[in-house]
Design an enzyme around this catalytic site. Structure first.
Site, PDB file in Angstrom:
ATOM      1  N   LYS A  61       6.960   2.419  16.188  1.00 39.56           N
ATOM      2  CA  LYS A  61       7.465   3.802  16.262  1.00 39.56           C
ATOM      3  C   LYS A  61       7.511   4.270  17.726  1.00 39.56           C
ATOM      4  O   LYS A  61       8.452   4.937  18.143  1.00 39.56           O
ATOM      5  CB  LYS A  61       6.593   4.743  15.421  1.00 39.56           C
TER       6      LYS A  61
ATOM      7  N   SER B  92       6.539   9.212  13.619  1.00 45.93           N
ATOM      8  CA  SER B  92       5.279   9.381  12.895  1.00 45.93           C
ATOM      9  C   SER B  92       4.232  10.017  13.788  1.00 45.93           C
ATOM     10  O   SER B  92       4.222   9.819  15.010  1.00 45.93           O
ATOM     11  CB  SER B  92       4.808   7.998  12.454  1.00 45.93           C
TER      12      SER B  92
ATOM     13  N   PHE C 204      15.991   5.801   8.432  1.00 42.38           N
ATOM     14  CA  PHE C 204      14.686   5.678   7.770  1.00 42.38           C
ATOM     15  C   PHE C 204      14.266   4.224   7.596  1.00 42.38           C
ATOM     16  O   PHE C 204      13.080   3.944   7.450  1.00 42.38           O
ATOM     17  CB  PHE C 204      14.747   6.265   6.346  1.00 42.38           C
ATOM     18  N   ALA C 205      15.271   3.323   7.514  1.00 46.51           N
ATOM     19  CA  ALA C 205      14.967   1.956   7.090  1.00 46.51           C
ATOM     20  C   ALA C 205      13.945   1.297   8.018  1.00 46.51           C
ATOM     21  O   ALA C 205      14.239   1.041   9.186  1.00 46.51           O
ATOM     22  CB  ALA C 205      16.263   1.135   7.082  1.00 46.51           C
TER      23      ALA C 205
ATOM     24  N   LEU D 121      -2.590   6.825  -0.023  1.00 44.69           N
ATOM     25  CA  LEU D 121      -3.592   7.472  -0.879  1.00 44.69           C
ATOM     26  C   LEU D 121      -3.015   8.011  -2.194  1.00 44.69           C
ATOM     27  O   LEU D 121      -3.562   7.734  -3.268  1.00 44.69           O
ATOM     28  CB  LEU D 121      -4.253   8.612  -0.080  1.00 44.69           C
TER      29      LEU D 121
ATOM     30  N   ASP E 238      20.750   0.202   2.364  1.00 45.37           N
ATOM     31  CA  ASP E 238      19.348  -0.112   2.066  1.00 45.37           C
ATOM     32  C   ASP E 238      19.312  -1.565   1.596  1.00 45.37           C
ATOM     33  O   ASP E 238      20.202  -1.994   0.854  1.00 45.37           O
ATOM     34  CB  ASP E 238      18.851   0.824   0.954  1.00 45.37           C
TER      35      ASP E 238
ATOM     36  N   TYR F  18       2.591  -1.451  13.424  1.00 48.95           N
ATOM     37  CA  TYR F  18       3.497  -0.462  12.823  1.00 48.95           C
ATOM     38  C   TYR F  18       3.648   0.747  13.759  1.00 48.95           C
ATOM     39  O   TYR F  18       4.758   1.173  14.084  1.00 48.95           O
ATOM     40  CB  TYR F  18       2.967   0.006  11.451  1.00 48.95           C
TER      41      TYR F  18
ATOM     42  N   ASP G 247      20.824  -5.894   4.929  1.00 50.43           N
ATOM     43  CA  ASP G 247      19.733  -5.727   5.879  1.00 50.43           C
ATOM     44  C   ASP G 247      20.316  -5.354   7.247  1.00 50.43           C
ATOM     45  O   ASP G 247      21.161  -6.089   7.775  1.00 50.43           O
ATOM     46  CB  ASP G 247      18.988  -7.069   5.955  1.00 50.43           C
TER      47      ASP G 247
ATOM     48  N   ASP H 270      -7.790   3.265  10.876  1.00 53.47           N
ATOM     49  CA  ASP H 270      -7.668   4.680  10.500  1.00 53.47           C
ATOM     50  C   ASP H 270      -8.216   5.587  11.596  1.00 53.47           C
ATOM     51  O   ASP H 270      -9.248   5.283  12.201  1.00 53.47           O
ATOM     52  CB  ASP H 270      -8.465   4.958   9.217  1.00 53.47           C
TER      53      ASP H 270
ATOM     54  N   ASN I 158      11.685  -6.413  12.098  1.00 51.70           N
ATOM     55  CA  ASN I 158      12.453  -5.515  11.223  1.00 51.70           C
ATOM     56  C   ASN I 158      12.696  -4.145  11.857  1.00 51.70           C
ATOM     57  O   ASN I 158      13.833  -3.667  11.918  1.00 51.70           O
ATOM     58  CB  ASN I 158      11.703  -5.342   9.897  1.00 51.70           C
TER      59      ASN I 158
ATOM     60  N   TYR J 191      11.651   6.208  -0.141  1.00 57.40           N
ATOM     61  CA  TYR J 191      10.955   7.434  -0.559  1.00 57.40           C
ATOM     62  C   TYR J 191      11.505   8.680   0.159  1.00 57.40           C
ATOM     63  O   TYR J 191      12.033   9.600  -0.476  1.00 57.40           O
ATOM     64  CB  TYR J 191       9.466   7.231  -0.292  1.00 57.40           C
TER      65      TYR J 191
HETATM   66  C1  UD1 Z   1      -0.410   5.897   7.829  1.00 62.36           C
HETATM   67  C2  UD1 Z   1       0.071   6.125   9.250  1.00 62.36           C
HETATM   68  C3  UD1 Z   1       1.302   6.959   9.246  1.00 62.36           C
HETATM   69  C4  UD1 Z   1       2.340   6.294   8.402  1.00 62.36           C
HETATM   70  C5  UD1 Z   1       1.835   6.071   7.005  1.00 62.36           C
HETATM   71  C6  UD1 Z   1       2.873   5.246   6.262  1.00 62.36           C
HETATM   72  C7  UD1 Z   1      -1.648   6.144  10.932  1.00 62.36           C
HETATM   73  C8  UD1 Z   1      -2.665   6.959  11.631  1.00 62.36           C
HETATM   74  N1  UD1 Z   1      -0.968   6.806  10.007  1.00 62.36           N
HETATM   75  O1  UD1 Z   1      -0.866   7.111   7.326  1.00 62.36           O
HETATM   76  O2  UD1 Z   1       1.794   7.055  10.548  1.00 62.36           O
HETATM   77  O3  UD1 Z   1       3.512   7.048   8.394  1.00 62.36           O
HETATM   78  O4  UD1 Z   1       0.615   5.359   7.044  1.00 62.36           O
HETATM   79  O5  UD1 Z   1       2.358   4.471   5.279  1.00 62.36           O
HETATM   80  O6  UD1 Z   1      -1.468   4.984  11.180  1.00 62.36           O
HETATM   81  N2  UD1 Z   1      -7.166   6.308   1.816  1.00 62.36           N
HETATM   82  C9  UD1 Z   1      -8.234   5.998   0.994  1.00 62.36           C
HETATM   83  N3  UD1 Z   1      -8.018   5.094  -0.013  1.00 62.36           N
HETATM   84  C10 UD1 Z   1      -6.809   4.484  -0.233  1.00 62.36           C
HETATM   85  C11 UD1 Z   1      -5.728   4.811   0.619  1.00 62.36           C
HETATM   86  C12 UD1 Z   1      -5.950   5.723   1.640  1.00 62.36           C
HETATM   87  O7  UD1 Z   1      -9.327   6.516   1.153  1.00 62.36           O
HETATM   88  O8  UD1 Z   1      -6.695   3.659  -1.144  1.00 62.36           O
HETATM   89  C13 UD1 Z   1      -7.361   7.291   2.889  1.00 62.36           C
HETATM   90  C14 UD1 Z   1      -7.105   6.739   4.269  1.00 62.36           C
HETATM   91  O9  UD1 Z   1      -8.246   6.160   4.822  1.00 62.36           O
HETATM   92  C15 UD1 Z   1      -6.649   8.000   5.008  1.00 62.36           C
HETATM   93  C16 UD1 Z   1      -5.958   8.829   3.918  1.00 62.36           C
HETATM   94  O10 UD1 Z   1      -6.426   8.316   2.685  1.00 62.36           O
HETATM   95  O11 UD1 Z   1      -7.745   8.724   5.461  1.00 62.36           O
HETATM   96  C17 UD1 Z   1      -4.438   8.699   3.964  1.00 62.36           C
HETATM   97  O12 UD1 Z   1      -4.103   7.327   3.992  1.00 62.36           O
HETATM   98  P1  UD1 Z   1      -2.605   6.799   3.820  1.00 62.36           P
HETATM   99  O13 UD1 Z   1      -1.970   7.474   2.667  1.00 62.36           O
HETATM  100  O14 UD1 Z   1      -2.665   5.309   3.812  1.00 62.36           O
HETATM  101  O15 UD1 Z   1      -1.859   7.311   5.111  1.00 62.36           O
HETATM  102  P2  UD1 Z   1      -2.287   7.201   6.665  1.00 62.36           P
HETATM  103  O16 UD1 Z   1      -3.064   5.983   6.919  1.00 62.36           O
HETATM  104  O17 UD1 Z   1      -2.889   8.507   7.052  1.00 62.36           O
END
Ligand code: UD1
Length: 342
Positions: free
Chosen positions: A156, A127, A83-84, A203, A33, A152, A60, A301, A102, A13
Site C-alpha cells: 500500500k 489503508s 480495489f483489486a 474479525l 475482477d 501487505y 487478472d 498487529d 499481485n 467486498y
Molecule cells: C488489517 C490491516 C488493514 C487491512 C485489513 C485487511 C493492519 C494494521 N491493518 O486490519 O490495513 O486493510 O487487515 O484485511 O495491518 N482479531 C482477533 N481475532 C481474529 C481476527 C482478528 O482477535 O480472529 C483482532 C485483531 O487482532 C485486531 C482486530 O481483531 O485487533 C481486527 O483485526 P482484522 O479484522 O484482521 O483487521 P486488522 O488487522 O485491524
C-alpha cells in the site's frame, strides 16, 4: 451519457458495495475482477439491488496483454477505482512475493494504461496500515508514514509512492487515495456482503461464522495491550458509509474539485473500539453468544488505531453514519442469509 467508471475488484467486498452506490448515483459501472476472492453471484447481487447489471470482465490485471487489450477496447472510461488487491496481512508475511507481484504489477499496468489512453482520474484503495502504530491518536493524514508492519502494508505504501511519481511525470492524472480503517458489515438488503474464501482473517467474518456454527470459537488475539480492557483497538466503519465516500471522491475528481492532484483521506468513524467491545456489542445487537478464548497477540498487529476524520468530513462533506451495533447487525443478517439461518 453517464460517466463510465472502471471498478477493479468490483466483485470484492468494498468494490461491490461501491459499484451499487455508483449505479445508484447514475454512473455506468464496468467491473474487472479475477474472482480470486469472490464469486460471480456478487455481480448478480449488484444487479438485484440496482436493477442494472454492470458490464463484467473476468481476468487478472497482472496479465499485461489482457489488460492492454481491455483498455484498448474501452477508451471511454472516465475514471478508475482500483480495489483489486490481496489483503490478508498474515498471508503476506509468509508469501510476500505473491503480494508484491499481485498488488504492484496490477497497479503498474493500470497506471501505464491511464497514461496511454489519457484516463485522468484514479481513486486508490489505501489503508490506515500506512501509519503503523501512530504516536498520536486519533491519527490524522499528516502523521508520519511508518515502516510497514507487513508486506501487505508495504504494497500500500509503495502503491501510493508509485502513483505520486506517475503524477509528477504526468500532470493530467489526478488521484485520491482513501485510507480505510476497518470496513465491516454488509448491504442493508443482505444481498451482498463480505464473502471470504476459506478461513476468514478478519474479525467480523470470523465472529459471524463462529456464531453460524462454521467455526468452533473465536480467538481473541491478546488481552495484555495497554488499552482499557487489554484487547486491541480499531476503528470499524460500515461498508455502505465507506462506499459512499468513494462516490464522493469520484465526483470530486470528475468535477475537478480536488485541490491537489494527489489527495489522501482517512475513512473511519473517528471512534475506537476494542475486540472485546465488538464482541459485547455484537451479542447485544443480535442476541447471540460469541464463543471465544483469549490467545497470545497476533504477529504484526498494532495496539490501537482510530481515525481523525475531520479532513474528510470537511473536504468531502462526508461522515460515517452507521453505529457499531447496526454495522455488526448487518454483518450478522448477511451471514444468516448466506447460510440459510432464520
Ligand atoms: C488489517 C490491516 C488493514 C487491512 C485489513 C485487511 C493492519 C494494521 N491493518 O486490519 O490495513 O486493510 O487487515 O484485511 O495491518 N482479531 C482477533 N481475532 C481474529 C481476527 C482478528 O482477535 O480472529 C483482532 C485483531 O487482532 C485486531 C482486530 O481483531 O485487533 C481486527 O483485526 P482484522 O479484522 O484482521 O483487521 P486488522 O488487522 O485491524
Amino acid at each position: 451519457m453517464a460517466n463510465k467508471i472502471l471498478v477493479t475488484g468490483g466483485a470484492g467486498y468494498i468494490g461491490s458495495h461501491t459499484a451499487v452506490n455508483l449505479i445508484e448515483n447514475n454512473y455506468e459501472v464496468i467491473i474487472v475482477d479475477n474472482l480470486s476472492n469472490s464469486e460471480e453471484k456478487i455481480i448478480d447481487g449488484i444487479e438485484k439491488i440496482t436493477g442494472i447489471r454492470p458490464e463484467f470482465y473476468q481476468f487478472d490485471l497482472c496479465d499485461i496483454k489482457k489488460t492492454n487489450n481491455f483498455f484498448a477496447k474501452h477508451t471511454d472510461i472516465k475514471a478508475i477505482i482500483h480495489f483489486a488487491a490481496y489483503k490478508a496481512v498474515g498471508e503476506s508475511v509468509s508469501l510476500p512475493l505473491k503480494y508484491y507481484h499481485n498488488n504492484i504489477a496490477s497497479l503498474i499496468n493500470i497506471l501505464q494504461n491511464m497514461t496511454d489512453f489519457n484516463i485522468p482520474n484514479l481513486v486508490f484503495s489505501s489503508s490506515c496500515t500506512v501509519y503503523g502504530q501512530p504516536e498520536k491518536l486519533p491519527v490524522n493524514e499528516n502523521a508520519p508514514i511508518q515502516p510497514a508492519n507487513s508486506p501487505y502494508g508495504n504494497t500500500k505504501q509503495i502503491s501510493e509512492e508509485m502513483i505520486k511519481d506517475t503524477i509528477l511525470s504526468n500532470k493530467n492524472i489526478n488521484t485520491i487515495a482513501l485510507r480505510y480503517f476497518n470496513p465491516i458489515g454488509a448491504h442493508k438488503s443482505s444481498i451482498i456482503g463480505e464473502l471470504p474464501i476459506g478461513v476468514p482473517n478478519n474479525l467480523i467474518p470470523f465472529i459471524t461464522q463462529t456464531v453460524a456454527g462454521l467455526r468452533k470459537e473465536l480467538s481473541v488475539f491478546g488481552n495484555d495491550y495497554n488499552t482499557p480492557d487489554g484487547s486491541a483497538i480499531r476503528d470499524y466503519i460500515h461498508i455502505e458509509d465507506l462506499a459512499e465516500a468513494h462516490v464522493i471522491a469520484i465526483t470530486r475528481l470528475l468535477e475537478q474539485k480536488n485541490k491537489q492532484n494527489f489527495e489522501y483521506f482517512n475513512l473511519g468513524t473517528g471512534q475506537g473500539n476494542s475486540v472485546l467491545d465488538v464482541i459485547n456489542t455484537f451479542e447485544k445487537f443480535t442476541g447471540k453468544t460469541v464463543n471465544y478464548k483469549i490467545v497470545p497477540r497476533r504477529e504484526g498487529d498494532v495496539e490501537q488505531v482510530w481515525a481523525d476524520t475531520s479532513f474528510a468530513n470537511k473536504e468531502l462533506n462526508w461522515k460515517a453514519k452507521t453505529s457499531l451495533g447496526n454495522s455488526l447487525l448487518s454483518a450478522w443478517n448477511w451471514e444468516k442469509k448466506l447460510r440459510g439461518i432464520h
